[in-house]
Design a protein around this motif. Structure first.
Motif, PDB file in Angstrom:
ATOM      1  N   GLY A  67      80.663  83.910  19.030  1.00  0.00           N
ATOM      2  CA  GLY A  67      80.431  83.006  20.156  1.00  0.00           C
ATOM      3  C   GLY A  67      81.146  83.444  21.417  1.00  0.00           C
ATOM      4  O   GLY A  67      80.549  83.506  22.499  1.00  0.00           O
ATOM      5  N   ILE A 241      70.962  73.637  12.456  1.00  0.00           N
ATOM      6  CA  ILE A 241      71.597  74.931  12.728  1.00  0.00           C
ATOM      7  C   ILE A 241      73.116  74.802  12.771  1.00  0.00           C
ATOM      8  O   ILE A 241      73.657  73.720  13.015  1.00  0.00           O
ATOM      9  CB  ILE A 241      71.088  75.539  14.055  1.00  0.00           C
ATOM     10  CG1 ILE A 241      71.507  74.676  15.248  1.00  0.00           C
ATOM     11  CG2 ILE A 241      69.568  75.714  14.018  1.00  0.00           C
ATOM     12  CD1 ILE A 241      71.266  75.344  16.599  1.00  0.00           C
ATOM     13  N   SER A 242      73.782  75.940  12.533  1.00  0.00           N
ATOM     14  CA  SER A 242      75.251  75.987  12.563  1.00  0.00           C
ATOM     15  C   SER A 242      75.847  74.892  11.683  1.00  0.00           C
ATOM     16  O   SER A 242      76.844  74.255  12.041  1.00  0.00           O
ATOM     17  CB  SER A 242      75.774  75.867  13.999  1.00  0.00           C
ATOM     18  OG  SER A 242      75.281  76.912  14.808  1.00  0.00           O
ATOM     19  N   THR A 243      75.250  74.689  10.525  1.00  0.00           N
ATOM     20  CA  THR A 243      75.692  73.618   9.644  1.00  0.00           C
ATOM     21  C   THR A 243      76.941  74.009   8.866  1.00  0.00           C
ATOM     22  O   THR A 243      77.155  75.173   8.538  1.00  0.00           O
ATOM     23  CB  THR A 243      74.583  73.247   8.644  1.00  0.00           C
ATOM     24  OG1 THR A 243      74.119  74.446   7.993  1.00  0.00           O
ATOM     25  CG2 THR A 243      73.428  72.570   9.348  1.00  0.00           C
ATOM     26  N   HIS A 244      77.744  73.005   8.566  1.00  0.00           N
ATOM     27  CA  HIS A 244      78.949  73.171   7.758  1.00  0.00           C
ATOM     28  C   HIS A 244      78.776  72.415   6.444  1.00  0.00           C
ATOM     29  O   HIS A 244      77.806  71.679   6.258  1.00  0.00           O
ATOM     30  CB  HIS A 244      80.181  72.685   8.521  1.00  0.00           C
ATOM     31  CG  HIS A 244      80.607  73.636   9.597  1.00  0.00           C
ATOM     32  ND1 HIS A 244      81.836  74.238   9.617  1.00  0.00           N
ATOM     33  CD2 HIS A 244      79.950  74.102  10.684  1.00  0.00           C
ATOM     34  CE1 HIS A 244      81.933  75.032  10.677  1.00  0.00           C
ATOM     35  NE2 HIS A 244      80.805  74.965  11.331  1.00  0.00           N
ATOM     36  N   ARG A 272      76.359  77.876   9.221  1.00  0.00           N
ATOM     37  CA  ARG A 272      77.307  78.592  10.079  1.00  0.00           C
ATOM     38  C   ARG A 272      77.859  79.824   9.363  1.00  0.00           C
ATOM     39  O   ARG A 272      78.090  80.856   9.982  1.00  0.00           O
ATOM     40  CB  ARG A 272      78.453  77.644  10.467  1.00  0.00           C
ATOM     41  CG  ARG A 272      79.565  78.279  11.286  1.00  0.00           C
ATOM     42  CD  ARG A 272      79.109  78.655  12.661  1.00  0.00           C
ATOM     43  NE  ARG A 272      80.229  79.076  13.492  1.00  0.00           N
ATOM     44  CZ  ARG A 272      80.093  79.568  14.723  1.00  0.00           C
ATOM     45  NH1 ARG A 272      78.895  79.698  15.244  1.00  0.00           N
ATOM     46  NH2 ARG A 272      81.155  79.926  15.424  1.00  0.00           N
ATOM     47  N   HIS A 273      78.054  79.698   8.041  1.00  0.00           N
ATOM     48  CA  HIS A 273      78.586  80.805   7.249  1.00  0.00           C
ATOM     49  C   HIS A 273      77.528  81.238   6.229  1.00  0.00           C
ATOM     50  O   HIS A 273      77.389  80.609   5.170  1.00  0.00           O
ATOM     51  CB  HIS A 273      79.886  80.392   6.558  1.00  0.00           C
ATOM     52  CG  HIS A 273      80.947  79.945   7.507  1.00  0.00           C
ATOM     53  ND1 HIS A 273      81.587  80.811   8.378  1.00  0.00           N
ATOM     54  CD2 HIS A 273      81.476  78.712   7.757  1.00  0.00           C
ATOM     55  CE1 HIS A 273      82.458  80.141   9.114  1.00  0.00           C
ATOM     56  NE2 HIS A 273      82.409  78.875   8.754  1.00  0.00           N
ATOM     57  N   MET A 315      69.885  83.618  15.657  1.00  0.00           N
ATOM     58  CA  MET A 315      69.654  82.238  16.074  1.00  0.00           C
ATOM     59  C   MET A 315      68.462  82.142  17.020  1.00  0.00           C
ATOM     60  O   MET A 315      67.709  81.163  16.990  1.00  0.00           O
ATOM     61  CB  MET A 315      70.908  81.673  16.735  1.00  0.00           C
ATOM     62  CG  MET A 315      70.836  80.171  16.998  1.00  0.00           C
ATOM     63  SD  MET A 315      70.662  79.205  15.483  1.00  0.00           S
ATOM     64  CE  MET A 315      72.354  79.289  14.872  1.00  0.00           C
ATOM     65  N   VAL A 327      72.312  70.142  15.655  1.00  0.00           N
ATOM     66  CA  VAL A 327      73.424  71.086  15.775  1.00  0.00           C
ATOM     67  C   VAL A 327      74.591  70.582  14.924  1.00  0.00           C
ATOM     68  O   VAL A 327      75.063  69.460  15.104  1.00  0.00           O
ATOM     69  CB  VAL A 327      73.860  71.255  17.242  1.00  0.00           C
ATOM     70  CG1 VAL A 327      74.954  72.311  17.342  1.00  0.00           C
ATOM     71  CG2 VAL A 327      72.663  71.652  18.107  1.00  0.00           C
ATOM     72  N   ARG A 329      78.280  70.862  12.343  1.00  0.00           N
ATOM     73  CA  ARG A 329      79.721  70.626  12.445  1.00  0.00           C
ATOM     74  C   ARG A 329      79.999  69.348  13.236  1.00  0.00           C
ATOM     75  O   ARG A 329      80.999  69.231  13.940  1.00  0.00           O
ATOM     76  CB  ARG A 329      80.440  71.807  13.098  1.00  0.00           C
ATOM     77  CG  ARG A 329      81.940  71.852  12.799  1.00  0.00           C
ATOM     78  CD  ARG A 329      82.625  72.966  13.556  1.00  0.00           C
ATOM     79  NE  ARG A 329      84.052  72.963  13.318  1.00  0.00           N
ATOM     80  CZ  ARG A 329      84.925  73.720  13.985  1.00  0.00           C
ATOM     81  NH1 ARG A 329      84.507  74.538  14.932  1.00  0.00           N
ATOM     82  NH2 ARG A 329      86.206  73.662  13.716  1.00  0.00           N
ATOM     83  N   GLN A 337      79.301  72.203  17.404  1.00  0.00           N
ATOM     84  CA  GLN A 337      78.984  73.600  17.720  1.00  0.00           C
ATOM     85  C   GLN A 337      78.245  73.634  19.054  1.00  0.00           C
ATOM     86  O   GLN A 337      77.810  72.612  19.567  1.00  0.00           O
ATOM     87  CB  GLN A 337      78.138  74.238  16.615  1.00  0.00           C
ATOM     88  CG  GLN A 337      78.829  74.379  15.263  1.00  0.00           C
ATOM     89  CD  GLN A 337      79.892  75.474  15.213  1.00  0.00           C
ATOM     90  OE1 GLN A 337      80.610  75.610  14.229  1.00  0.00           O
ATOM     91  NE2 GLN A 337      80.021  76.241  16.269  1.00  0.00           N
ATOM     92  N   ASN A 338      78.100  74.819  19.587  1.00  0.00           N
ATOM     93  CA  ASN A 338      77.556  75.004  20.922  1.00  0.00           C
ATOM     94  C   ASN A 338      76.091  74.550  20.999  1.00  0.00           C
ATOM     95  O   ASN A 338      75.236  75.100  20.302  1.00  0.00           O
ATOM     96  CB  ASN A 338      77.679  76.495  21.281  1.00  0.00           C
ATOM     97  CG  ASN A 338      77.158  76.803  22.661  1.00  0.00           C
ATOM     98  OD1 ASN A 338      76.962  75.905  23.475  1.00  0.00           O
ATOM     99  ND2 ASN A 338      76.925  78.070  22.931  1.00  0.00           N
TER     100      ASN A 338
END
Length: 439
Positions: A67, A241-244, A272-273, A315, A327, A329, A337-338
């Protein structure tokens, strides 16, 4: 906490780092065994350079991960265009790949040295930077102190302090001041961030806006996008997206709630990971869902329920497959997240309420109607269903998000104006000595 105590703590940190330095080899080797370090380049983490220093003025730019690297690349390109050499350090394998793809041989990439006295000293002795530019919130005590001791100007750009970080530093105000007094300038993302840096003792502080807004629209392989769009056809899609951890479960539950109303539903989940993909696929399969993995180049068939985006740096591809993006986290995680990438790529944005790390961006998006916050799984399912069923409102959210991003642009130019007193002499030096960097 007194100033004397802060100086004592920093001195203790310095010598403790030197004492443990001989033992860190095992730690780096362990990270390499798990793919978190490039085995062939482990020496760089000890400050041992893998290439020679070029002649002429040189700026050291540090960005922690993907990022921050994406945000600072346009700034680096402008510095290189001035004829100034740049050595760019990052801390992750994925960010190193991004540098290789986006900047190629225009900069020198190195892995950031460990924040231990021997490693930092070795790095600085080799590179002898004329200026250090640090992105966002990378406050490494040893690095800052050693740069200060060598009288190398240090500038923090795109600076931000999360609620948690600010609270932690406030408890150690003298320690924060002892570090931040070494910075020649802080260029903060927002007025809130700027005031926080001032409270902790940074001087001077200016506000530029978020460099991520001026970053290029996330790219994508056009052939891959076209192929996947053809496979999806006219199916309804939404993306998480960018899920935790925990948010993929929520996304799957939302999918199950919605598929009774939208039989053709395809849910796109981008953790995210990505190294969690195997466990996530197992969880989804156990629920009776058919999953296609991007990393395996699985085809999206009419029977596919979930497209799992388990790759790095794509992405832009995933967001081009939908008009609705949650989006992560922000429901089970903290900080958010952004949201700017989905705003740039024509999506209506949904998020949980825990978005403290991107408060300014979300406030602008929500005020303009480009984003909506949800409190839980049921509210998320309702919001996605509403956007599926209301084309006009969905398009209005998409347009509002794009308009918000456009209104937020200009951070790059404001940052360059702030950096001009530091960069102008280096540019003149490069011209006079004929040692200009790549253009």
């Amino acid at each position: 906490m007194s100033e004397k105590w802060a100086r004592t703590m920093l001195a203790a940190y310095r010598w403790a780092g030197a004492a443990v330095y001989p033992a860190v080899g095992a730690y780096v080797a362990f990270r390499a065994s798990r793919g978190k370090e490039e085995h062939a380049r482990r020496r760089e983490r000890y400050g041992r350079a893998s290439v020679a220093r070029p002649d002429g003025p040189l700026v050291w730019v540090h960005a922690a991960s993907v990022g921050e690297t994406s945000a600072v690349i346009p700034l680096i390109e402008r510095i290189v265009a001035m004829g100034i050499h740049v050595v760019l350090t990052t801390g992750t394998v994925t960010s190193a790949k991004l540098v290789a793809e986006r900047l190629q041989d225009r900069v020198i990439h190195q892995y950031v040295p460990l924040d231990l006295k021997p490693a930092v000293n070795r790095f600085l002795t080799h590179w002898c930077p004329d200026l250090a530019v640090i992105c966002e919130s990378e406050i490494w005590p040893m690095t800052i102190l050693e740069l200060g001791a060598r009288r190398v100007p240090q500038v923090l750009v795109n600076g931000r302090l999360s609620d948690r970080s600010f609270a932690a530093w406030k408890k150690r105000a003298s320690l924060a001041e002892a570090l931040l007094e070494n910075l020649a300038l802080v260029v903060a993302q927002s007025e809130v961030d700027g005031e926080r840096f001032r409270t902790l003792g940074a001087r001077p502080v200016v506000v530029s806006g978020n460099l991520k807004v001026d970053a290029v629209v996330p790219p994508a392989d056009e052939q891959a996008v076209t192929a996947l769009q053809a496979q999806i056809g006219r199916r309804r899609t939404w993306a998480a997206i960018s899920t935790h951890e925990g948010e993929e479960q929520i996304a799957v539950e939302v999918h199950d709630m919605l598929k009774t109303r939208h039989k053709d539903l395809l849910t796109i989940i981008v953790p995210r990971h990505p190294d969690r993909a195997a466990a996530l696929e197992a969880m989804m399969t156990a629920r009776g869902l058919k999953v296609a993995l991007r990393s395996r180049n699985d085809a999206i068939t009419p029977e596919t329920n979930v497209f799992l985006g388990d790759t790095i740096g794509e992405m832009g591809l995933y967001l081009r497959l939908t008009e609705i993006a949650f989006v992560g986290r922000s429901l089970t995680g903290e900080g958010g997240q952004n949201p700017l990438e989905p705003a740039m790529l024509d999506t209506a944005i949904l998020s949980g309420r825990n978005v403290q790390n991107f408060r300014d961006s979300y406030q602008r998006l929500i005020k303009n109607g480009g984003a909506k916050l949800v409190r839980d799984r049921d509210m998320l399912a309702g919001a996605v269903n509403f956007l599926f069923n209301n084309e006009q409102q969905r398009q209005e959210m998409i347009a509002a998000a794009a308009r918000t991003v456009e209104d937020m642009r200009g951070s790059l130019e404001r940052t360059l104006v702030a950096l001009e007193p530091f960069l102008q002499p280096l540019m003149v030096q490069a011209q006079l000595t004929g040692t200009q960097g790549a253009r």
